[in-house]
Write a protein that holds these residues in place. Structure first.
Motif, short mmCIF file in Angstrom:
data_model
loop_
_atom_site.label_atom_id
_atom_site.label_comp_id
_atom_site.label_asym_id
_atom_site.label_seq_id
_atom_site.Cartn_x
_atom_site.Cartn_y
_atom_site.Cartn_z
N ALA A 331 -40.40 -17.06 -38.13
CA ALA A 331 -41.52 -16.86 -39.07
C ALA A 331 -41.65 -15.38 -39.39
O ALA A 331 -41.55 -14.54 -38.49
N CYS A 332 -41.88 -15.07 -40.65
CA CYS A 332 -42.14 -13.67 -41.02
C CYS A 332 -43.59 -13.33 -40.74
O CYS A 332 -44.36 -14.17 -40.29
N VAL A 333 -43.98 -12.12 -41.02
CA VAL A 333 -45.33 -11.65 -40.67
C VAL A 333 -46.41 -12.39 -41.45
O VAL A 333 -47.52 -12.57 -40.96
N GLY A 334 -46.09 -12.83 -42.65
CA GLY A 334 -47.03 -13.63 -43.44
C GLY A 334 -48.23 -12.84 -43.95
O GLY A 334 -48.22 -11.61 -44.05
N GLY A 337 -49.74 -9.37 -42.77
CA GLY A 337 -49.12 -8.06 -42.92
C GLY A 337 -48.37 -7.86 -44.21
O GLY A 337 -47.85 -6.76 -44.44
N CYS A 338 -48.28 -8.88 -45.05
CA CYS A 338 -47.45 -8.74 -46.25
C CYS A 338 -48.20 -9.25 -47.47
O CYS A 338 -48.70 -10.38 -47.48
N GLU A 339 -48.21 -8.44 -48.51
CA GLU A 339 -48.96 -8.82 -49.69
C GLU A 339 -48.28 -9.92 -50.51
O GLU A 339 -48.88 -10.49 -51.42
N HIS A 340 -47.03 -10.21 -50.19
CA HIS A 340 -46.34 -11.30 -50.90
C HIS A 340 -46.68 -12.67 -50.32
O HIS A 340 -46.29 -13.69 -50.87
N ALA A 341 -47.38 -12.67 -49.19
CA ALA A 341 -47.66 -13.95 -48.51
C ALA A 341 -49.07 -14.43 -48.80
O ALA A 341 -49.99 -13.62 -48.95
N VAL A 368 -40.52 -20.63 -41.15
CA VAL A 368 -41.76 -20.57 -41.93
C VAL A 368 -41.78 -19.21 -42.63
O VAL A 368 -41.92 -18.17 -41.98
N SER A 369 -41.62 -19.24 -43.93
CA SER A 369 -41.48 -18.00 -44.70
C SER A 369 -42.69 -17.82 -45.61
O SER A 369 -43.14 -18.77 -46.26
N GLY A 370 -43.18 -16.59 -45.66
CA GLY A 370 -44.35 -16.33 -46.50
C GLY A 370 -44.04 -16.41 -47.99
O GLY A 370 -44.91 -16.67 -48.81
N CYS A 371 -42.77 -16.21 -48.35
CA CYS A 371 -42.38 -16.31 -49.75
C CYS A 371 -40.88 -16.56 -49.82
O CYS A 371 -40.21 -16.67 -48.78
N GLN A 372 -40.35 -16.59 -51.04
CA GLN A 372 -38.94 -16.94 -51.23
C GLN A 372 -37.98 -15.88 -50.72
O GLN A 372 -36.78 -16.12 -50.65
N LYS A 373 -38.48 -14.71 -50.36
CA LYS A 373 -37.60 -13.65 -49.89
C LYS A 373 -36.95 -14.01 -48.56
O LYS A 373 -35.82 -13.60 -48.27
N GLY A 374 -37.66 -14.74 -47.72
CA GLY A 374 -37.07 -15.23 -46.47
C GLY A 374 -36.68 -14.14 -45.49
O GLY A 374 -35.62 -14.20 -44.87
N CYS A 375 -37.54 -13.14 -45.30
CA CYS A 375 -37.20 -11.99 -44.45
C CYS A 375 -36.85 -12.39 -43.01
O CYS A 375 -36.04 -11.73 -42.36
S1 SF4 Z 1 -40.66 -13.37 -46.54
FE1 SF4 Z 1 -42.05 -12.70 -48.16
S2 SF4 Z 1 -44.07 -12.90 -47.24
FE2 SF4 Z 1 -42.61 -12.87 -45.55
S3 SF4 Z 1 -42.45 -10.73 -44.94
FE3 SF4 Z 1 -40.80 -11.12 -46.42
S4 SF4 Z 1 -41.68 -10.51 -48.39
FE4 SF4 Z 1 -43.40 -10.77 -46.97
#
Ligand code: SF4
Length: 425
Positions: A331-334, A337-341, A368-375
């Motif tokens: 899971a990314c920070v979501g 911590g991230c404005e894309h989530a 579980v990814s906050g957005c399509q970037k999939g960090c």
């Molecule tokens: S996957 Fe998207 S929401 Fe999650 S940390 Fe990366 S940029 Fe932010």
């Protein structure tokens, strides 16, 4: 200062990224080797200048979070005093080398000098500074725990032959999926990496739009043409199938290659300054005084043979049980911590632990990814939930950027959908 505050940047320490919780300062710790004294110093800096939180990335980088803008300059001074700062941002950005976490401890070839030489070439050769920030190299020393399941743009996997070693060269992916390019001697790694990096830049320049990763180039050119473009003949051998993508992370006491270590995992890679101090103290008291950063969201404490009583590791939040379901969820920070989530990815990932038992045969079952970037995970996963407008889209056997099979799921619906999909299998 403003030049350093880039959004969407692949950040470093000299070019931090502004995130929702403040500046994110990413430290590329050379070889993933961190002395206990430096770890305690970083814990103090995180507490004083930031929000006290760290993330361990999928590339074994250490991210300090929540740094106030006015705190950046004194933090960088302190990092320079710890010898954890590069000379310039361009060199830092391309110094992306993942190394075997227990390298140099006797299990495989001692790759420390090779890692240092490759990092020096990347930082000092201006032509290579044009490589994309996410473009990364990997050197596996041939010992366990193996990096076979860790993807990289350019990989060098050590292979022992009688009494000598050579490196298998693979392009784009895990050991089992990378395109083979042949072998090189240990002393040829730096020049091979230089040649591949420069060739990639030339080929990427010719593609429209310009590709940023080796796998993207392979998708465009095809495997045979890619191998030919990099000087191969398309017929280089693969290494025997490792199945490493199925391996759980090395958590708990491990005795890989006869070299003991204690693996301690941070849930979803997140730990705080207090946890880091506890780990550093155990490394000093029961190990060799080092922490090794891994790409599996866990720290390895070399030479710890027995988990000491009253160690406090579990009490502060580390995972020591290799069967803990959280180890099988990325899971990314979501949102935190991230404005894309738009979703609380860590809390939602915790809530999904029960469905992990429906999966067999994959070290990471759910992303579980906050957005399509999939960090949090660049490679394919059996189930990926991708946050969008407070809900999730569900991708099956793919990446966060792939086309979902279901859309607009709240957490309960996502839970039910995952169970239903697994029953169908
Ligand atoms: S996957 Fe998207 S929401 Fe999650 S940390 Fe990366 S940029 Fe932010």
């Amino acid at each position: 200062m403003k030049e350093t505050l880039r959004k969407g940047w692949c950040p470093g320490a000299l070019r931090p990224m502004m995130a929702r919780d403040g500046l994110l300062v990413r430290l590329r710790i050379s070889g993933g080797r961190l002395g206990a004294d430096k770890a305690r110093a970083l814990a103090a800096l995180a507490e004083f200048y930031g929000n006290g939180l760290f993330d361990l990335s999928a590339r074994a980088n250490l991210q300090m979070r929540g740094i106030g803008e006015s705190n950046l300059a004194p933090l960088l001074d302190a990092l320079a005093d710890l010898d954890l700062l590069d000379d310039d941002p361009a060199g830092e950005a391309v110094r992306n080398v993942i190394a075997s976490p227990l390298a140099g401890l006797g299990g495989g070839l001692d790759i420390g000098p090779l890692v240092a030489a490759l990092e020096a070439r990347l930082t000092r050769d201006p032509a290579l500074h044009a490589l994309p920030g996410k473009f990364g190299f990997l050197i596996d020393d041939g010992s366990d725990p193996s990096l076979a399941g860790v993807p990289a743009d350019v990989r060098f996997d050590a292979v022992r032959e009688d009494t000598s070693w050579r490196f298998w060269i693979g392009l784009g992916g895990t050991r089992d999926h990378a395109e083979p390019l042949g072998f090189c001697a240990p002393g040829e790694i730096v020049e091979a990496a230089n040649w591949i990096g420069r060739t990639f830049l030339t080929l990427a320049e010719k593609t429209h739009p310009r590709v940023r990763r080796m796998e993207g180039l392979i998708e465009r050119l095809g495997r045979y043409q890619t191998a030919r473009a990099f000087g191969g003949d398309g017929g280089a051998p693969r290494l025997p199938y490792s199945g490493a993508i199925l391996n759980p992370p090395p958590v708990g006491l491990t005795g890989a290659d006869g070299y003991p270590a204690l693996g301690i995992a941070a849930p979803f890679g997140r730990f705080d300054h207090h946890m880091l101090r506890v780990a550093a103290n155990i490394a000093d008291e029961s190990g060799n005084g080092e922490l090794r950063l891994t790409p599996w969201r866990c720290l390895l404490l070399p030479d710890v043979r027995v988990i000491p009583p009253d160690h406090g590791l579990g009490a502060v939040g580390f995972i020591l049980d290799p069967s803990d379901a959280r180890l099988r969820i990325a899971a990314c920070v979501g949102q935190a911590g991230c404005e894309h989530a738009s979703t609380p990815t860590h809390a939602d990932a915790e809530a999904l632990w029960g469905v992990v038992s429906h999966f067999e045969g994959a070290a990471i079952a759910i992303h579980v990814s906050g957005c399509q970037k999939g960090c949090a995970k660049a490679s394919r996963t059996p189930i990926t939930l991708v946050g969008r407008d407070g809900l999730y889209d569900l991708v099956e056997n793919g990446r966060a950027s792939d086309i979902p099979v279901k859309r607009d799921l709240d957490l309960d619906s996502a839970h039910a959908a995952i169970v239903a999909l697994r029953r169908r299998v």
